[in-house]
Design a protein around this motif. Sequence first.
Motif, mmCIF file in Angstrom:
data_model
loop_
_atom_site.group_PDB
_atom_site.id
_atom_site.type_symbol
_atom_site.label_atom_id
_atom_site.label_comp_id
_atom_site.label_asym_id
_atom_site.label_seq_id
_atom_site.Cartn_x
_atom_site.Cartn_y
_atom_site.Cartn_z
ATOM 1 N N GLY A 204 77.484 -8.454 23.361
ATOM 2 C CA GLY A 204 76.969 -9.202 22.226
ATOM 3 C C GLY A 204 75.481 -8.968 22.078
ATOM 4 O O GLY A 204 74.839 -8.349 22.925
ATOM 5 N N LYS B 59 75.192 -14.602 26.581
ATOM 6 C CA LYS B 59 75.944 -13.866 27.607
ATOM 7 C C LYS B 59 75.471 -14.190 29.011
ATOM 8 O O LYS B 59 76.279 -14.517 29.898
ATOM 9 C CB LYS B 59 75.808 -12.346 27.349
ATOM 10 N N ARG C 292 83.487 -10.682 23.652
ATOM 11 C CA ARG C 292 82.383 -10.579 22.699
ATOM 12 C C ARG C 292 81.838 -11.962 22.393
ATOM 13 O O ARG C 292 82.592 -12.906 22.154
ATOM 14 C CB ARG C 292 82.839 -9.891 21.414
ATOM 15 N N SER D 261 78.789 -14.243 20.149
ATOM 16 C CA SER D 261 77.838 -14.301 19.046
ATOM 17 C C SER D 261 77.391 -15.738 18.868
ATOM 18 O O SER D 261 78.231 -16.644 18.780
ATOM 19 C CB SER D 261 78.488 -13.797 17.750
ATOM 20 N N ALA E 234 81.595 -4.677 17.187
ATOM 21 C CA ALA E 234 80.279 -4.900 17.806
ATOM 22 C C ALA E 234 79.175 -4.994 16.766
ATOM 23 O O ALA E 234 78.234 -5.768 16.915
ATOM 24 C CB ALA E 234 79.978 -3.773 18.794
ATOM 25 N N LEU F 291 78.224 -8.479 15.382
ATOM 26 C CA LEU F 291 77.842 -9.553 16.294
ATOM 27 C C LEU F 291 76.418 -10.041 16.102
ATOM 28 O O LEU F 291 76.076 -11.123 16.542
ATOM 29 C CB LEU F 291 78.005 -9.085 17.748
#
Length: 258
Positions: free
Chosen positions: A68, A74, A232, A234, A244, A247
């Motif tokens: 992300g 993350k 993933r 966001s 991707a 994101l």
Amino acid sequence: MSQDTLQEHTELRMIIKFNSAYGGRMPEPSSTMFAASLRGVSVDYAGIIAVDAVDLDVAAAALTVIVGANGAGKSTVLEVLAGARAPSTGTVTISGVARAFVPQRSVVSDRLPLTVRDVVTVGVWGRLGHFRRVSRHDRAVIDDALERLGITDLASLPFFSLSGGQRQRALLAQGLARGADLLLLDEPTTGLDAGSARLIRAAIAGQVRCGVAVVCVSHDERLISDADEVIRMSRGRLVKNTHAEDLDGPPRPRPADW
């Protein structure tokens, strides 16, 4: 005690805490096939939501890569899994008793007065307990971790004298020496030379083959292609079936320790 010396001791204690037996808290038992689970986990930094109601299952004996945009949350999710960051709400369930967290190499100060072998040895401290010295078995584990990452010949050198790639290999060797059921890696190959990145990817694959659950935050396309599952994120949330390039979105406020 000087300010620099105090900082060195503080950072060393932080590394030991990250690789302690329970990541700072006793894990809740689990009888599932998952190494770890998050349910409704949110992290609030003084009113800024870094992670928002995340549900996540981490498969055992598998490589999970979290991807992300910067500021997506993350690394915060990784810290929650490690026990280094308490969630504001939600529950964390860990099925094994041992976790190892390898932070980005920028976390470790050049002022730490340690050799490469010292850094790797920190990995076994969490399971030694009080009053136990490093045993012959522990030394063999340390030697094996050094060899797997190709840094045996660097063992007696000061950690601060290493290149970026060598430092990251030493930190991953520390994580391997922990003998963890759950290995958590924050950008393990970012900015490294091709040789170091290749050794780290090989070591990660070896851990998965040995039954370890590995979770990485990474932008490394090769590591992502090796993953059993790609998560993933966001704006603090998990995103499913999203490309991707979708994101990024508008930037969010980003606390310094996000």
